[in-house]
Design an enzyme around this catalytic site. Structure first.
Site, mmCIF file in Angstrom:
data_model
loop_
_atom_site.group_PDB
_atom_site.id
_atom_site.type_symbol
_atom_site.label_atom_id
_atom_site.label_comp_id
_atom_site.label_asym_id
_atom_site.label_seq_id
_atom_site.Cartn_x
_atom_site.Cartn_y
_atom_site.Cartn_z
ATOM 1 N N GLN A 136 9.357 23.217 30.184
ATOM 2 C CA GLN A 136 10.102 24.175 31.301
ATOM 3 C C GLN A 136 11.170 24.523 30.896
ATOM 4 O O GLN A 136 12.281 23.637 30.723
ATOM 5 C CB GLN A 136 10.036 23.438 32.668
ATOM 6 C CG GLN A 136 10.575 24.184 33.895
ATOM 7 C CD GLN A 136 10.802 23.436 35.012
ATOM 8 O OE1 GLN A 136 11.302 22.014 34.794
ATOM 9 N NE2 GLN A 136 10.594 23.823 36.153
ATOM 10 N N TYR A 160 14.374 26.103 32.456
ATOM 11 C CA TYR A 160 14.927 26.715 33.855
ATOM 12 C C TYR A 160 16.362 26.304 33.731
ATOM 13 O O TYR A 160 17.358 27.228 33.388
ATOM 14 C CB TYR A 160 14.433 25.907 35.062
ATOM 15 C CG TYR A 160 13.236 26.623 35.440
ATOM 16 C CD1 TYR A 160 12.156 27.244 34.704
ATOM 17 C CD2 TYR A 160 12.759 26.505 36.926
ATOM 18 C CE1 TYR A 160 11.116 28.006 35.241
ATOM 19 C CE2 TYR A 160 11.603 27.035 37.421
ATOM 20 C CZ TYR A 160 10.969 27.886 36.547
ATOM 21 O OH TYR A 160 9.703 28.251 37.104
ATOM 22 N N SER A 161 16.868 25.153 33.701
ATOM 23 C CA SER A 161 18.250 24.667 33.788
ATOM 24 C C SER A 161 18.955 25.197 32.420
ATOM 25 O O SER A 161 18.516 25.031 31.497
ATOM 26 C CB SER A 161 18.283 23.401 33.998
ATOM 27 O OG SER A 161 17.876 22.805 35.211
ATOM 28 N N GLU A 184 6.665 22.019 42.692
ATOM 29 C CA GLU A 184 7.246 20.690 42.195
ATOM 30 C C GLU A 184 7.388 19.622 43.082
ATOM 31 O O GLU A 184 7.332 18.447 43.084
ATOM 32 C CB GLU A 184 8.448 21.096 41.242
ATOM 33 C CG GLU A 184 8.879 19.907 40.104
ATOM 34 C CD GLU A 184 9.999 20.625 39.447
ATOM 35 O OE1 GLU A 184 10.688 19.497 38.741
ATOM 36 O OE2 GLU A 184 10.138 21.600 39.326
ATOM 37 N N SER A 186 18.301 18.814 43.181
ATOM 38 C CA SER A 186 18.668 17.647 43.734
ATOM 39 C C SER A 186 18.672 17.264 45.211
ATOM 40 O O SER A 186 18.270 18.327 45.845
ATOM 41 C CB SER A 186 20.115 17.636 43.247
ATOM 42 O OG SER A 186 21.008 18.182 44.071
ATOM 43 N N ASN A 187 18.853 16.227 45.576
ATOM 44 C CA ASN A 187 18.635 15.730 46.986
ATOM 45 C C ASN A 187 19.491 16.540 47.999
ATOM 46 O O ASN A 187 19.053 16.891 49.112
ATOM 47 C CB ASN A 187 18.520 14.461 47.431
ATOM 48 C CG ASN A 187 17.327 13.652 47.103
ATOM 49 O OD1 ASN A 187 16.305 14.326 46.577
ATOM 50 N ND2 ASN A 187 17.002 12.472 47.305
ATOM 51 N N GLU A 188 20.727 16.858 47.431
ATOM 52 C CA GLU A 188 21.848 17.756 48.039
ATOM 53 C C GLU A 188 21.100 19.127 48.211
ATOM 54 O O GLU A 188 21.130 19.784 49.449
ATOM 55 C CB GLU A 188 23.047 17.850 47.228
ATOM 56 C CG GLU A 188 23.962 16.450 47.234
ATOM 57 C CD GLU A 188 23.299 15.254 46.300
ATOM 58 O OE1 GLU A 188 22.451 15.844 45.111
ATOM 59 O OE2 GLU A 188 23.428 14.204 46.418
#
Lengths: 376, 400
Positions: free
Chosen positions: B126, B128-129, B245, B385-387
């Site tokens: 993948q 993406y980032s 995801e 991220s959880n944020e």
């Protein structure tokens, strides 16, 4: 009321801080950590020349007569620089035993060399079944004429691969968890019957698991009184616990500072991520955790300097704080660095690993919370 | 109100259990249970076993070669895989790119790519980032310029999991910067990793492993036919994929498996010493993790019940990700604490089944607990991220 340092203390802290800044950058540290010994013998000589290896020892023994404050200042800096040289193992642990229990000839034989930087040493403070309980000793020492025969198993002997000296606590009497009946032996590292499995630890320090099979030592190897070793062992482990807590405080502070700095520079959504309130509040929390832990560190240092009856209790309070509030600081630093925080390339990961090792060393938060209650 | 499975569902559960008992290879099981990383071949071998069973694509419709299972069946299947601690199917092919291709791709792309994804003959990764685009993915800069019959691609993708094994990469790239919103002008490209100008640079993670990579594109020529859907619409397609995801991240069954292992390990005496669970401080933390996990299991079941009656998985999938990773990380910490000093040795060589037992430090498995703890700090960082997940919940659930 006075929290300020003496002139000598400031000079000591400054000289190590300068060394870290100028000669012990992260790249250099990594290079040393990945070298064959896992530390720099050359730098060790430098530490000795600068007098650092002499700091905690009495002046009569050739030391500089430093106490808990000096030890704290040094370890905080070692934490900040992620120093891998075996200061804890050789100076605090093995040196600590010799200082307290060795006779004059034994000091001549071992401690002088340690202070000069020519002797490396280790204290085998743990056995596999003991978890964090240092009195849990199954290793036996049987008197045989004017000799002792040692048999047993020690794990996580920090600096246990060294060529010179292993200090082995062994049982000369009593049952497995008794505090009495423990005797400390100074055993030359090349003695027959010593088998070592040496390994790196996750924090780039080094240790060994050691099996003793009919290791013969002279009666002259006994440090202190036969059967009376526990008090020494406990005092040394307490001091070492305090030392790693100071190191952890240095690590926490560094991780926190680096995280705040990163949040000011890392731009996402067109602004530095440090402008997000969700992250700001969390960094305020980690700041408060750092400050509270530092306060406990100073309190513990003062009680231990004064030999206060609560000195040991303070060490457990501090170690508990490290394992709880400190862990949060370390985890938040990784999280706020994002994926960068879990890469080998960035120093944050290595601070995190050393911090985690310290959490476990000499008893984790649970262990010290129990001990705090027992001592209350 | 009940959560009793129907007779058909119970029969299906039995079928999956029988399959796992008969077809899950012993050597892979051993590695999984000792926490040893699987090789590329192990992963492909396992996926091909699932493929031969017809169970490669549990999330795909039948017409594309999927199982066409109901949400309950999928849940049962994934639960059994987790409970057996069997490897997850690698997500890049069947979970990520497959659905994009059969939803937004053309017939030629479906014919060309889907069969090899199903059979695990082509390994996908993948893209993406980027170094400057993590949480803020829409700021991505990798550029694809249309030149005759191809796009010319330049840029860098990062955190690319297992790119070192990949044959193909699916990428979000910028085809236009002359747009009103940054999310526009992003396109979805399929790129052959063998194309000249593509290079992979390893990123070593905190535990000393090459799991992720940087992928560099230098004047890489990508045929126009490798564009998925419409040019400039890639963001929409990519977002669908992120939802996919997230829904699968609760990993309740696997956490249950690890919790049981923890209780077993911490309940045993170590070399004759007292069990860790004898310490009420420790036992209390294990109980707290167990309660959090039970709550998560029921949150997941509620989501499942909604999906089963035809509602789309909504932003509550973000809750599952946040809480799922939280529980995973609670267990990581407890396994580390249970291991005590045996969490500290760093001896990568001994995480090999061939390593002689007499040379081992500790039993092996517990010394992996620290590495797992370190590595899995990523769980609250990747996949949004959880944020970011909390932002999603704040915006879409709370309407803030």
């Amino acid at each position: 009321m006075n929290f300020s340092l003496s002139e000598e203390q400031s000079m000591l802290a400054d000289s190590i801080a300068r060394f870290i800044d100028n000669d012990y950058g992260f790249e250099k540290r990594q290079e040393i950590a990945e070298s064959e010994k896992g530390y720099s013998p050359e730098l060790w000589r430098t530490y000795a020349e600068l007098g650092w290896t002499a700091v905690p020892f009495a002046e009569d023994d050739g030391g500089l007569g430093g106490g808990p404050i000096e030890l704290m200042l040094m370890m905080e800096q070692f934490g900040r620089g992620l120093v891998v040289e075996p200061f804890l193992a050789t100076i605090v642990l093995a040196g600590g035993v010799l200082q307290r229990a060795a006779s004059a000839p034994q000091k001549e034989q071992w401690l002088s060399g340690i202070i000069e930087g020519s002797i490396q040493a280790a204290l085998a403070f743990s056995e596999p079944q003991g978890r964090f309980e240092i009195s849990d000793i199954a290793t036996s020492a049987k008197a045989n004429g004017d000799k002792y025969i040692l048999n047993g198993h020690k794990n996580l002997v920090l600096n246990g691969a060294n060529d010179d000296l292993l200090i082995i606590p062994a049982r000369t009497s009593g049952s497995q968890s008794d505090q009495s009946g423990i005797t400390l032996f100074a055993v030359a590292a090349d003695s027959a019957g010593i088998e070592r499995k040496c390994y790196a630890t996750v924090d780039a320090h080094h240790a060994a698991d050691i099996t003793l099979k009919d290791v013969q030592v002279d009666a002259a190897a006994v440090l202190g009184e036969v059967g009376q070793g526990f008090a020494t062992l406990q005092a040394v482990i307490d001091e070492a616990t305090f030392a790693v807590c100071a190191e952890a405080v240095g690590i926490m502070r560094t991780m926190h500072d680096k995280t705040v700095e990163y949040s000011k520079n890392r731009v996402q959504f067109g602004v530095p991520i440090g402008t997000f309130q969700a992250l700001q509040h969390r960094m305020v929390d980690t700041l408060m955790a750092c400050e509270q832990t530092y306060s406990l560190l100073l309190w513990t240092a003062m009680l231990n300097t004064a030999n206060d009856p609560d000195a040991r209790k303070a060490i457990s309070a501090l170690k508990y704080q490290i394992g709880t509030a400190g862990r949060k600081v370390a985890q938040e630093a990784v999280q706020i660095h994002g994926a960068m925080g879990v890469t080998w390339e960035l120093d944050i990961a290595h601070y995190f690993k050393r911090f985690t090792a310290i959490e476990l060393l000499f008893g984790n938060a649970d262990f010290h919370l129990n001990r705090y209650i027992e001592l209350s | 109100m009940d959560i009793i499975f129907s007779a058909e569902e119970l029969a299906f559960q039995q079928e999956v259990r029988t399959f796992l008992k008969e077809k899950y290879p012993d050597d892979i099981r051993k590695k999984q249970d000792s926490g040893i990383s699987l090789s590329r071949d192990d992963m492909i071998r396992w996926q091909k076993i699932l493929y031969e069973q017809g169970w490669a694509a549990v999330n795909w419709p039948v017409e594309n070669g999927g199982t066409g299972w109901s949400p309950i069946q999928r849940y049962i299947f994934e639960n059994e895989i987790g409970a057996a601690n069997a490897p997850e199917f690698l997500p890049f092919g069947v979970k990520m790119i497959g659905p994009i291709i059969y939803t937004f791709g053309n017939d030629e792309q479906k014919r060309r790519f889907l069969p090899d994804i199903l059979s695990s003959d082509v390994w996908w990764c993948q893209g993406y980032s980027e170094p400057g685009s993590g949480s803020d993915l829409a700021s991505l800069k990798t550029k694809a310029e249309r030149q005759g019959d191809h796009y010319l691609v330049n840029g860098t993708k990062t955190w690319t999991t297992l790119a070192q094994y990949a044959d193909w990469i699916f990428c979000l790239v910028r085809t236009s910067s002359d747009v009103a919103r940054r999310q526009e002008g992003i396109s979805f490209l399929l790129i052959d990793m063998q194309t000249p100008g593509v290079s992979v640079k390893p990123i070593i993670t905190i535990d000393g492993v090459q799991e992720i990579n940087e992928v560099h594109f230098e004047n890489v020529e990508v045929p126009l036919e490798n564009l998925v859907g419409e040019e400039g619409k890639g963001w929409t397609y990519g977002k669908v994929l992120l939802e996919h995801e997230r829904t699968n991240m609760a990993t309740v069954a696997r956490s249950e498996y690890r919790l049981n292992r923890l209780k077993e390990q911490a309940g045993q005496s170590v070399h004759g010493g007292p069990p860790c669970m004898d310490d009420p401080n420790f036992a209390r933390k294990v109980a707290a993790a167990e309660i959090e996990l039970k709550a998560l299991e029921y949150t997941q079941l509620r989501t499942l019940a909604a999906v089963a009656v035809g509602k789309a998985p909504g932003p509550e999938s973000s809750i599952l990700k946040i809480k799922g990773t939280l529980v995973q990380q609670m267990l990581d910490e407890l396994l580390l604490e249970a291991a005590g000093y045996y969490a500290l040795p760093y001896v990568p060589d001994q995480y090999d089944l061939e390593f002689p037992n007499s040379e081992r430090i500790g039993h092996g498995a517990e010394t992996r607990s620290s590495l797992k703890y370190f590595n899995n700090r990523k769980a609250s960082i990747y996949g949004g991220s959880n944020e970011i997940q909390k932002n999603v919940v704040a915006k879409h659930v709370l309407g803030l």
